[in-house]
Design a protein around this motif. Sequence first.
Motif, PDB file in Angstrom:
ATOM      1  N   TRP A 443      33.517 -34.516 106.591  1.00 49.20           N
ATOM      2  CA  TRP A 443      34.151 -35.426 105.646  1.00 49.20           C
ATOM      3  C   TRP A 443      33.387 -35.307 104.329  1.00 49.20           C
ATOM      4  O   TRP A 443      32.164 -35.440 104.301  1.00 49.20           O
ATOM      5  CB  TRP A 443      34.091 -36.863 106.158  1.00 49.20           C
ATOM      6  N   PHE A 540      41.848 -30.821 103.857  1.00 47.26           N
ATOM      7  CA  PHE A 540      42.806 -31.924 103.858  1.00 47.26           C
ATOM      8  C   PHE A 540      42.441 -32.826 102.682  1.00 47.26           C
ATOM      9  O   PHE A 540      41.514 -33.618 102.750  1.00 47.26           O
ATOM     10  CB  PHE A 540      42.740 -32.681 105.178  1.00 47.26           C
ATOM     11  N   VAL A 567      45.153 -32.147 110.530  1.00 43.99           N
ATOM     12  CA  VAL A 567      43.880 -31.687 111.091  1.00 43.99           C
ATOM     13  C   VAL A 567      44.081 -30.563 112.095  1.00 43.99           C
ATOM     14  O   VAL A 567      43.218 -29.680 112.231  1.00 43.99           O
ATOM     15  CB  VAL A 567      43.092 -32.848 111.730  1.00 43.99           C
ATOM     16  N   ILE A 576      37.822 -32.772 105.188  1.00 42.59           N
ATOM     17  CA  ILE A 576      38.636 -33.871 104.678  1.00 42.59           C
ATOM     18  C   ILE A 576      37.969 -34.405 103.421  1.00 42.59           C
ATOM     19  O   ILE A 576      36.799 -34.818 103.452  1.00 42.59           O
ATOM     20  CB  ILE A 576      38.794 -34.990 105.722  1.00 42.59           C
TER      21      ILE A 576
END
Length: 608
Positions: A443, A540, A567, A576
């Motif tokens: 992330w 993403f 995903v 992400i």
Amino acid sequence: MESEFNSAQQRQEKNTETLRGLVAKCAEIDHRIRSLERKVKEYSDQELDYRKQASDAENSVSVLTKIFRKGKYNSAIELAQTYRARAQECLETTTAVKKSLNDENGLYAKTLSDKNNVTRFLDSIQMDIDDLKKKKTELQKKSAQIKAAVDRERALASAAQEKRDRLVSEYVSAGELHTGKILDENYIKNVLSENKEISTSAQIVNPWSTEEYNLEREKLFYLALQMTKEFLLSSKSCRENICILGQYWGLKIESGTEKISFHPEDKEAMIGSLFNTLFLLTPVVSSTFASVGRLLRDIKEPGVIGTLVIDEAGQAQPQMAIGALFRSKKAIIVGDPKQVEPVVTDDLKLLKEAYTEPEYSNYKDKTLSVQSCADIINHFGTFFDRGTDYPEWVGCPLLVHRRCVSPMYDISNRISYNGIMKQQTLAPSEEKIKNFISGHSQWINVTGPENGSGDHYVPKQGEIVCRMVDEAFSRSKTPNLYIITPFTKVVSGIRSALGTYANRNKESALAKSKVFGEWVYSNIGTVHKFQGKEANEVIFMLGCDETVKERYAVQGFVNSNIVNVAVTRAKYRIYIIGDIKVWKNNQYVKEAKDIIDSFPFENTSEND
């Protein structure tokens, strides 16, 4: 049968005893009647005798005696009166005895009636017993026949079991090509095991199949193709049909000639045979719902084509498939209701609103797809808990997952599949790992304002993506990388940003790439664009800032299906990019971040 027979016998014994009592009672009453009849006769005779003696006494006195001998006359009168008194007593006694006789006759008649009723009931019971005896005899005979048949079948079953055990033993202990897995109780136990390794190993097994069997099946398929080939090459009718099909599609057989126009009735009459000939030449014909109506427009009868396979059926609206389904003998519906739903146009929304009848109510749901309709009629499947009182039924759900490694697999399994999937994706090779942007999925937290007015592109997130894409191009001439976002404005924003980055950094890998211009349009898009596709790595890009964190864009539009598809487009790495202060309001994105954070590697974070 035995209980009925015993019950009938008990009734017979009970009523026989009753009959004996009634017979004895009748005899007793009859005896009393005979005695009373004798008494009636006896008293009647005495009465007559007394009356006669009274008459004789009166007649024994002459007229002179009545006149001159009063004493003798009076004595005769007294004697006559005495006889008459005795006669009266006999009459009264006779009357009383007759009354008793009448009572006894009534009692006898009632007792006789009861006796006759019991006799008839006993006759009925005897008939029942005789009938039951007959049935019992028949059943005993049939039972003996069945027992003999059962003994024969047991003998056959025992022999079959011995043969099965021998064949199973040979099957499971054969050489590498012949060894297979048997669908038995132990196999089912392994499938349902709580141990992930045991259940996964059972799920990937193909029971009753061996490598040798598959090889023989491939040989058979090859030989069938050879036979079909020889048939096509030697058949004049097939060659003519193929030529006519080409003309039907507008092909000119000779140069300088005009296209042949067929009469509509001729088209309808010939098209079925032409397609069947085509399927001999190429068993699979691929089309889209946008063009299949034109492809099959002249087929007016049902079941003309063979098997219809609908892929990505979760994205197709039911009405899109009706025409193709009507023309097919059978259909295989392949899709995933846990991926992006059908796109409903404004025209379709208006059309659904126009149909207010109750029978159309089920078809107004915008998430309804060909796949969900197929799931409804599928007898095999499972229920998925979706946090409501009404679980979702999914037919033949995906269990063995071979697309992604963790954490993408774990995210998908948790937010969409209730944890029922079993992972069987192979790890990437060392050669592939060298081309990855990073050594692990992560992330990447990036805050910053979006463009606004419905444009959720965040320029600061775009800067990070540009550097990541440049890194990817420095490792590979054609990176196996997708940039996926929920929003079309973010797509145009990052495409523009990448172009600007390449123009400003002439020495960058992006600027030097010969395929960048094509790549930026084929590898960047919304989640809907990439359903059914996959790449080694996926960025993403979420976009959005705090001004929209409580709006539909964040809390409603990006649902579990969109996160699941995004995903799982990544086979080995997912990056992400978003602002956690915004996206913590979306439970699925937050769950994805939590799963990524739980893996044993260091996360990257960039902030203002």
